[in-house]
Design a protein around this motif. Structure first.
Motif, PDB file in Angstrom:
ATOM      1  N   LYS A 281      40.518  52.306  38.389  1.00  0.00           N
ATOM      2  CA  LYS A 281      40.076  50.826  38.505  1.00  0.00           C
ATOM      3  C   LYS A 281      40.567  50.127  37.444  1.00  0.00           C
ATOM      4  O   LYS A 281      40.756  49.055  37.213  1.00  0.00           O
ATOM      5  N   ASP A 282      40.197  50.762  36.161  1.00  0.00           N
ATOM      6  CA  ASP A 282      40.309  50.062  34.756  1.00  0.00           C
ATOM      7  C   ASP A 282      41.889  49.789  34.821  1.00  0.00           C
ATOM      8  O   ASP A 282      42.301  48.550  34.336  1.00  0.00           O
ATOM      9  N   ARG A 283      42.501  50.600  34.879  1.00  0.00           N
ATOM     10  CA  ARG A 283      44.044  50.373  34.832  1.00  0.00           C
ATOM     11  C   ARG A 283      44.680  49.544  35.708  1.00  0.00           C
ATOM     12  O   ARG A 283      45.498  48.742  35.496  1.00  0.00           O
ATOM     13  N   PHE A 284      44.088  49.537  37.172  1.00  0.00           N
ATOM     14  CA  PHE A 284      44.367  48.552  38.126  1.00  0.00           C
ATOM     15  C   PHE A 284      44.214  47.315  37.676  1.00  0.00           C
ATOM     16  O   PHE A 284      45.059  46.248  37.776  1.00  0.00           O
ATOM     17  N   MET A 285      42.685  46.899  37.231  1.00  0.00           N
ATOM     18  CA  MET A 285      42.350  45.676  36.785  1.00  0.00           C
ATOM     19  C   MET A 285      43.487  45.047  35.515  1.00  0.00           C
ATOM     20  O   MET A 285      43.412  43.847  35.499  1.00  0.00           O
ATOM     21  N   GLU A 286      43.585  45.939  34.474  1.00  0.00           N
ATOM     22  CA  GLU A 286      44.229  45.404  33.553  1.00  0.00           C
ATOM     23  C   GLU A 286      45.614  45.153  33.947  1.00  0.00           C
ATOM     24  O   GLU A 286      46.227  44.010  33.521  1.00  0.00           O
ATOM     25  N   ARG A 287      46.448  45.854  34.765  1.00  0.00           N
ATOM     26  CA  ARG A 287      47.860  45.753  34.994  1.00  0.00           C
ATOM     27  C   ARG A 287      48.110  44.783  36.129  1.00  0.00           C
ATOM     28  O   ARG A 287      49.098  44.091  35.948  1.00  0.00           O
TER      29      ARG A 287
END
Length: 302
Positions: A281-287
């Protein structure tokens, strides 16, 4: 001969050209003709006319439109991968060129009648960073009828300074910010910051300083980057623009699914859902979401 956007917007005004009274932090402009106010030109209707001329109105998402119509003095956009940040920057700058030509005085320079709004910068950390925004702006100006074809200088596939002028004498050129002292002396009417997440604090501060020199005449900046490649400076400026601030900065997140050309289904598009499934989730929202990820050493709640 195709009527350009400025001619469309000003077709109901007769000579002599009306004077302009403008709040530099607002896109709203009121043209004064004699004693009567003529509510004609705003940055909003200029932008909408540009998009309509380019036949792009229907594919501009609400997220993109909110950013394009921002009244911030400095607009900062944190973009998801493939969200259309280059497209947004080029459409914003194309509209600014048309708007300035339609609402500012013309002067005599070197035997020609040209707009007093004479300089616009597209700044990247390298010339190559700025090249895509320059090229798309050039193409949009040609399609909307204001590119001076004889003025185009495209060098080394974007690895050196590129420039063009509009038929109103407005110079648009790329600038490398690898040496921040390059951002000096001149006073542009607009700055587009390309891949601004790669910038250091000095370059940000110099861009702000240049814009302030023409703020009374409506100078503005439009900066975009991504958190995946960001250093601390980009996050600091983004965070500042989320709240009230003395600069007049406004910040936005533009997720990948805002690009309806690539992801016509928006967030529910199958491509976005596959990316969500394959990333945390965190990587998806950042990228892809254009939002900063929590610090990697953050203490998790029990």
């Amino acid at each position: 001969k195709q009527e350009n956007v400025v001619e469309q917007l000003t077709s109901s005004i007769t000579q002599p050209s009306p004077k302009v009274q403008r709040d530099p932090l607002s896109p709203q402009t009121q043209l004064q003709k004699g004693s009567a106010a003529v509510p004609l030109l705003t940055f909003e209707n200029t932008l909408l006319t540009v998009l309509d001329t380019l036949e792009e109105t229907e594919t501009t998402s609400p997220e993109q439109m909110e950013i394009l119509l921002s009244d911030g003095f400095m607009v900062v956009t944190a973009a998801g991968e493939g969200s259309g940040k280059t497209w947004c920057a080029s459409r914003w700058l194309t509209s600014k060129l048309h708007f300035d030509a339609a609402t500012h005085d013309f002067i005599e320079r070197n035997g020609k009648t040209v707009s007093e709004c004479d300089l616009y910068w597209i700044i990247g950390y390298t010339y190559q960073d700025a090249y895509k925004e320059w090229k798309e702006t050039k193409d949009a100006c040609e399609r909307t009828g204001v590119l001076d074809l004889d003025s185009v200088h495209e060098r080394d596939e974007g690895n050196d300074r590129c420039s063009f002028k509009t038929i109103y004498g407005q110079l648009v050129e790329t600038v490398s910010g690898a040496d921040p002292t390059n951002v000096a002396r001149e006073e542009p009417f607009a700055i587009v910051g390309a891949e601004a997440s790669r910038w250091d604090t000095e370059l940000w501060d110099r861009c702000h300083g240049r814009l302030e020199r023409k703020a009374r005449k409506g100078s503005r900046g439009f900066f975009s980057g991504s958190f995946e490649t960001a250093n601390g400076s980009f996050y600091d400026w983004y965070k500042e623009g989320l709240g009230n601030n003395i600069v007049g900065m406004k910040s936005y997140s533009m997720p990948s699914w805002a690009n309806l050309v690539v992801y016509p289904g928006g967030y529910d598009d199958p491509g976005i859902q596959r990316l969500l499934a394959k990333n945390g989730k965190d990587r998806f929202m950042e990228r892809y979401g254009g939002l900063p990820a929590p610090p990697r050493n953050a203490v998790l709640p029990e």
